[in-house]
Scaffold this active site. Structure first.
Site, short mmCIF file in Angstrom:
data_model
loop_
_atom_site.label_atom_id
_atom_site.label_comp_id
_atom_site.label_asym_id
_atom_site.label_seq_id
_atom_site.Cartn_x
_atom_site.Cartn_y
_atom_site.Cartn_z
CD GLU A 1 18.52 75.97 45.68
OE1 GLU A 1 18.76 77.15 45.61
OE2 GLU A 1 17.31 75.58 45.06
CG HIS B 1 17.01 77.31 38.18
ND1 HIS B 1 16.15 77.57 39.34
CD2 HIS B 1 16.09 76.46 37.49
CE1 HIS B 1 15.06 77.20 39.25
NE2 HIS B 1 14.75 76.37 38.08
CG HIS C 1 19.05 76.14 41.92
ND1 HIS C 1 17.83 76.18 41.53
CD2 HIS C 1 19.70 74.81 41.83
CE1 HIS C 1 17.72 75.13 40.70
NE2 HIS C 1 18.49 74.38 41.12
CG ASP D 1 18.11 80.54 40.49
OD1 ASP D 1 17.47 80.55 39.55
OD2 ASP D 1 18.53 79.49 41.17
ZN LIG Z 1 17.07 78.10 41.24
#
Ligand SMILES: [Zn+2]
Length: 176
Positions: free
Chosen positions: A116, A155, A34, A165
């Site tokens: 992330e 994602h 992400h 993303d």
């Molecule tokens: Zn995401």
């Protein structure tokens, strides 16, 4: 290295309350990548860390009204310098994917790990982030043989039409 409680030994640990148990017998076989920045395009990691711990002051920026009260998390966060933070044990289910499916299997949170990267859909990522990400992926693949190369996705690939993303600037050739 991942310790037996499921924490990466060289990550900065920030325990998020936003997790629960994976379903019984679910094999970890997917990595979801992400991007995140709070507010958008602010690449300081502090607000993201607070957000994942339910400590973000939603009054502190106008944008935060859009995410007010959301309870989310990710297993890992990599900031712009390449520093790695961990919020949820890899053995627990973090809340990062939302409504999602991979190879016709729904609810990717059940069987995935979320990573992330501080960044956005509009800006290239830093080399240090790729270096850390590559090292992290290697450790995770060694720990969970069910994660094959083709099981490392963005994602946007598991929530098509809903999420964009890690975005067009994410360079897949650097990790594949
Ligand atoms: Zn995401």
């Amino acid at each position: 290295m991942i310790n037996k409680e499921g924490w990466l030994t060289n990550a900065e640990k920030h325990i998020s309350p936003n997790f629960d148990q994976r379903p019984k017998n679910s094999e970890i076989k997917l990595i979801v990548i992400h991007n995140i920045s709070l507010p958008p395009e602010n690449f300081e990691p502090d607000n993201v860390k607070k957000f994942f711990k339910n400590e973000l002051d939603f009054e502190s920026h106008e944008f935060f009204q859009e995410i007010r009260g959301l309870k989310v998390s990710s297993h890992f966060l990599i900031d712009r310098s390449g520093k790695i933070y961990q919020f949820v044990s890899v053995y627990d289910r973090a809340w990062h994917a939302g409504i999602s499916s991979f190879n016709d299997q729904e609810n990717c949170n059940d069987f995935s790990l979320g990573i992330e990267l501080i960044g956005s859909d509009n800006t290239p990522f830093e080399d240090n982030q790729y270096v850390s990400l590559e090292g992290l992926i290697e450790i995770l693949c060694n720990s969970f043989p069910g994660i094959r190369k083709e099981n490392i996705v963005g994602h946007s690939e598991i929530a098509a039409g809903r999420k964009t993303d890690p975005g067009p600037f994410f360079d897949w050739s650097k990790i594949r």
